[in-house]
Structures are given as C-alpha cells and as structure tokens.
Design a protein around this motif. Sequence first.
Motif, PDB file in Angstrom:
ATOM      1  N   TRP A 163       0.848  -1.187   0.000  1.00 29.03           N
ATOM      2  CA  TRP A 163       0.000   0.000   0.000  1.00 29.03           C
ATOM      3  C   TRP A 163       0.885   1.240   0.000  1.00 29.03           C
ATOM      4  O   TRP A 163       2.026   1.190   0.448  1.00 29.03           O
ATOM      5  N   ARG A 164       0.359   2.347  -0.494  1.00 32.32           N
ATOM      6  CA  ARG A 164       1.110   3.590  -0.531  1.00 32.32           C
ATOM      7  C   ARG A 164       0.358   4.682   0.239  1.00 32.32           C
ATOM      8  O   ARG A 164      -0.878   4.727   0.211  1.00 32.32           O
ATOM      9  N   LEU A 165       1.119   5.529   0.890  1.00 41.41           N
ATOM     10  CA  LEU A 165       0.547   6.671   1.612  1.00 41.41           C
ATOM     11  C   LEU A 165       1.309   7.927   1.221  1.00 41.41           C
ATOM     12  O   LEU A 165       2.535   7.971   1.333  1.00 41.41           O
ATOM     13  N   LEU A 166       0.581   8.935   0.772  1.00 39.04           N
ATOM     14  CA  LEU A 166       1.153  10.248   0.498  1.00 39.04           C
ATOM     15  C   LEU A 166       0.698  11.196   1.595  1.00 39.04           C
ATOM     16  O   LEU A 166      -0.515  11.380   1.812  1.00 39.04           O
ATOM     17  N   ILE A 167       1.659  11.786   2.293  1.00 36.77           N
ATOM     18  CA  ILE A 167       1.367  12.758   3.346  1.00 36.77           C
ATOM     19  C   ILE A 167       1.757  14.137   2.829  1.00 36.77           C
ATOM     20  O   ILE A 167       2.893  14.339   2.386  1.00 36.77           O
ATOM     21  N   ILE A 168       0.824  15.071   2.887  1.00 30.55           N
ATOM     22  CA  ILE A 168       1.110  16.443   2.479  1.00 30.55           C
ATOM     23  C   ILE A 168       1.507  17.221   3.722  1.00 30.55           C
ATOM     24  O   ILE A 168       0.704  17.443   4.615  1.00 30.55           O
ATOM     25  N   GLY A 169       2.790  17.602   3.783  1.00 32.31           N
ATOM     26  CA  GLY A 169       3.302  18.303   4.939  1.00 32.31           C
ATOM     27  C   GLY A 169       4.331  17.477   5.685  1.00 32.31           C
ATOM     28  O   GLY A 169       4.123  16.280   5.898  1.00 32.31           O
ATOM     29  N   ALA A 170       5.422  18.113   6.074  1.00 32.18           N
ATOM     30  CA  ALA A 170       6.520  17.402   6.737  1.00 32.18           C
ATOM     31  C   ALA A 170       6.691  17.860   8.179  1.00 32.18           C
ATOM     32  O   ALA A 170       7.805  17.966   8.685  1.00 32.18           O
ATOM     33  N   ALA A 219       1.942  12.621 -10.370  1.00 27.46           N
ATOM     34  CA  ALA A 219       3.125  11.824 -10.695  1.00 27.46           C
ATOM     35  C   ALA A 219       3.077  10.443 -10.059  1.00 27.46           C
ATOM     36  O   ALA A 219       3.626   9.482 -10.614  1.00 27.46           O
ATOM     37  N   LEU A 220       2.413  10.319  -8.924  1.00 25.78           N
ATOM     38  CA  LEU A 220       2.336   9.018  -8.250  1.00 25.78           C
ATOM     39  C   LEU A 220       1.372   8.057  -8.946  1.00 25.78           C
ATOM     40  O   LEU A 220       1.339   6.869  -8.611  1.00 25.78           O
ATOM     41  N   ASN A 221       0.562   8.590  -9.888  1.00 25.84           N
ATOM     42  CA  ASN A 221      -0.359   7.726 -10.638  1.00 25.84           C
ATOM     43  C   ASN A 221      -1.140   6.830  -9.677  1.00 25.84           C
ATOM     44  O   ASN A 221      -1.052   5.602  -9.713  1.00 25.84           O
ATOM     45  N   MET A 222      -1.921   7.440  -8.841  1.00 27.33           N
ATOM     46  CA  MET A 222      -2.566   6.750  -7.728  1.00 27.33           C
ATOM     47  C   MET A 222      -3.532   5.669  -8.167  1.00 27.33           C
ATOM     48  O   MET A 222      -4.243   5.807  -9.153  1.00 27.33           O
ATOM     49  N   ASP A 223      -3.530   4.585  -7.387  1.00 27.25           N
ATOM     50  CA  ASP A 223      -4.450   3.493  -7.624  1.00 27.25           C
ATOM     51  C   ASP A 223      -5.232   3.230  -6.346  1.00 27.25           C
ATOM     52  O   ASP A 223      -5.156   3.981  -5.381  1.00 27.25           O
ATOM     53  N   ALA A 224      -5.992   2.127  -6.354  1.00 28.62           N
ATOM     54  CA  ALA A 224      -6.862   1.822  -5.219  1.00 28.62           C
ATOM     55  C   ALA A 224      -6.116   1.281  -4.014  1.00 28.62           C
ATOM     56  O   ALA A 224      -6.733   0.909  -3.015  1.00 28.62           O
ATOM     57  N   HIS A 225      -4.787   1.237  -4.094  1.00 23.03           N
ATOM     58  CA  HIS A 225      -3.972   0.859  -2.942  1.00 23.03           C
ATOM     59  C   HIS A 225      -3.255   2.080  -2.359  1.00 23.03           C
ATOM     60  O   HIS A 225      -2.272   1.950  -1.643  1.00 23.03           O
ATOM     61  N   THR A 226      -3.761   3.280  -2.664  1.00 22.30           N
ATOM     62  CA  THR A 226      -3.102   4.511  -2.258  1.00 22.30           C
ATOM     63  C   THR A 226      -3.996   5.335  -1.343  1.00 22.30           C
ATOM     64  O   THR A 226      -5.206   5.410  -1.553  1.00 22.30           O
ATOM     65  N   LEU A 246      -8.901  13.538  -4.922  1.00 30.81           N
ATOM     66  CA  LEU A 246     -10.319  13.171  -4.878  1.00 30.81           C
ATOM     67  C   LEU A 246     -10.824  12.682  -6.234  1.00 30.81           C
ATOM     68  O   LEU A 246     -11.855  12.004  -6.309  1.00 30.81           O
ATOM     69  N   LYS A 247     -10.116  13.023  -7.302  1.00 29.15           N
ATOM     70  CA  LYS A 247     -10.495  12.536  -8.638  1.00 29.15           C
ATOM     71  C   LYS A 247      -9.820  11.208  -8.968  1.00 29.15           C
ATOM     72  O   LYS A 247     -10.130  10.597  -9.991  1.00 29.15           O
ATOM     73  N   SER A 248      -8.910  10.783  -8.122  1.00 28.19           N
ATOM     74  CA  SER A 248      -8.141   9.561  -8.371  1.00 28.19           C
ATOM     75  C   SER A 248      -8.837   8.345  -7.761  1.00 28.19           C
ATOM     76  O   SER A 248      -9.793   8.484  -7.001  1.00 28.19           O
ATOM     77  N   PRO A 249      -8.330   7.140  -8.047  1.00 31.64           N
ATOM     78  CA  PRO A 249      -8.900   5.926  -7.423  1.00 31.64           C
ATOM     79  C   PRO A 249      -8.435   5.694  -5.987  1.00 31.64           C
ATOM     80  O   PRO A 249      -8.748   4.649  -5.407  1.00 31.64           O
ATOM     81  N   ALA A 250      -7.684   6.636  -5.390  1.00 37.03           N
ATOM     82  CA  ALA A 250      -7.163   6.451  -4.035  1.00 37.03           C
ATOM     83  C   ALA A 250      -8.283   6.005  -3.096  1.00 37.03           C
ATOM     84  O   ALA A 250      -9.376   6.586  -3.099  1.00 37.03           O
ATOM     85  N   PHE A 251      -8.004   4.997  -2.269  1.00 30.99           N
ATOM     86  CA  PHE A 251      -9.063   4.445  -1.416  1.00 30.99           C
ATOM     87  C   PHE A 251      -9.373   5.327  -0.213  1.00 30.99           C
ATOM     88  O   PHE A 251     -10.418   5.193   0.412  1.00 30.99           O
ATOM     89  N   TYR A 252      -8.468   6.248   0.105  1.00 34.95           N
ATOM     90  CA  TYR A 252      -8.665   7.095   1.286  1.00 34.95           C
ATOM     91  C   TYR A 252      -8.059   8.455   1.015  1.00 34.95           C
ATOM     92  O   TYR A 252      -6.893   8.571   0.615  1.00 34.95           O
TER      93      TYR A 252
END
Length: 335
Positions: A163-170, A219-226, A246-252
């Motif tokens: 699974w992949r997680l993108l966090i906005i903010g460090a 760029a991450l080309n999000m899928d349903a495991h993101t 929100l337009k991507s298949p990201a599950f969360y």
Amino acid sequence: MDSVDTEVLKSAVTWLAAGRRATLATVVKTWGSAPRPIGAMLAIRDDGQVTGSVSGGCIEDDLIARVRSHDLGGDKPEVVTYGVTKEQAERFGLPCGGTLQIVLEPLSDRSGLNALLDTVERHELVARTLDIDSGKSALAPAKWSDVLEFDGAVLKTIHGPRWRLLIIGAGQLSGYLAQMAQALDYQVTVCDPREEYAEGWSVPGAELDRGMPDDVVLALNMDAHTAVVAVTHDPKLDDMALLEALKSPAFYVGAIGSKLNNDKRRKRLAEFDLSAAEIARLRGPVGLPIGSRTPPEIAVSVLAEMTAVRRGVVLAAVGGPAAPATAPADPLACS
C-alpha cells in the motif's frame, strides 16, 4: 519501523547467520473464522524461540514443540493443517469453525532471504516462489494486484509495501504518521515544498518530495492501494493535493482540521471541477473520533480510520457526508 513480515524475515536471517536452524511457517489457506489472515508468517528457531504469529497464539506452542522434536520442519517444505476436526479446534483454541493450512519451510543460506530483504529495503514489490517438492525458491518482480497463491505444489508469496501513503506536509504529526504507517506495510512519500519543513525531515524509509502537491499526486499515478492525508493546515498546499486526489482511485483521502475548517474546504473544492460525489469522499476532520490530542494520538486515529476503510468497514465521514468504503478487498485479510 519494519512491517511484521519483514521483522520475521530479518530474525530468520540473523539466526541463520549465527549458525542456528530455522523454520518459516506461512498461512496459505483459511476456512471459517481464522484468527490470522492468509500470508501471516512465523519463524521458529531450533531452540523454540519465535517471532511473528500464524494464529495469535492458538497453535504456536504445538508448532514449536513439533519443530524442536524434528516432527516438523525437516529437510524440505511440508504442509500442515490445523482445526479440521472439532477436537482439534477445541484443543488449539481456534475459533468456531476456524481452520488453517500452513506451509513449513526449513530455511538455509539457499533460501534467498538476504536477496529478498534487499529488494524489500529498496521499496520494491517482489514475488517469492517456493517449490514444495524440491524446496527451491526464486524471486521475481510483482504487481500491486498480485496476491498469495498456493496450489499444493508451488507457494507464491508477495513481499514489500503493498500500500502507498502520500502525506502532504513534513511537520511533527507527519513524522509519527509516517513511522506508524510503515509498520502497517505502507510505502510512505511526504510532500512539502516549504524549505523550513523539508530541511527538518528525518524519518528513515519515508521519501521526501519537494514538488508541488498537485504535481506529486499526479506523478504518483494513484491506484486503489493509495491513501492521501493532508496535514499542513495551509489551504494553498492541502487543497492543491485534494483537488487531484479526490479525482483519483485512491481508497482514502483525508485532511486535518476542525469541522468548521473542513466545511469551508468543501465549499472551496466545490468551486473547481469536482463532483459532489468526489467531494463527499473527503474525510475531514481526518481520523476516528477517539479523543486524540497529541501528534502520536492523532496519527493513531488517522491510521485506525485508514485501516477500517482498507478492510472494507463502512464509516461515516466525521463532520461531513457519509463516505463509502471504496477500498479493494485486502488479500491479506481473506479468511
């Protein structure tokens, strides 16, 4: 922090390097109410020391005793089944109707675990095949859609971040979120173009991307495991990511902030090319309402909600419209 199966494999490699014998147990099939999912792993050292779990404690003692007595885990892999009969289920404390099928693999330097771990450490997804008759194993690249397969002759297991997680903010919260997420098998990317935050980022294994949030999402080309979580409190950054996520298949897709701030965020998002259904997917305030206040507690609440959605548990979006659980069925949760 390592995922559970990586910890198991690392322990096995350490034991082998020290001259000990070790056996790897992997759950390959379950029937009924099984206590651990398919793919769960347990490493047993020749003196009975273990790491990992295949049943939450139900059958581990029996496996340890049989490996130590050389009744199991001999010279080549074998398949064992627990819980077929009512007597077995009662003896081992398995749930009503629960049955487990386990592959036991005697490990050696030829098992290729070092190469497997090297690949996982590079954040690559890899498939390992094990021939039950010969005990030979091989590695090959895997896809996100691959799952564990066992036909009685060959076992194929999938390793690496599923699974992949993108966090906005460090910021500080992101640090706790990234560490905990890696323990749950997420490959973590943190996006923050702000120099003052990027310079202080120091979470091993979590990649920092200095690009703009919307560009990074694309760029991450999000899928349903993101999954995507925005935690900067800066609408200029958070909203940029959310517009694309929100337009991507990201599950969360979630964003930190109060109910009032997230209501304002939804109104802002409605001014762009997002449908009402896409905006309804936003989980904000992000996380389950567990009374969390500190950054570690907030990270726990966020990952708890992500886990529920990932497992297909339908939750109402806190502070907003109900958001359907759109995550794919987790192959590691099958029973």
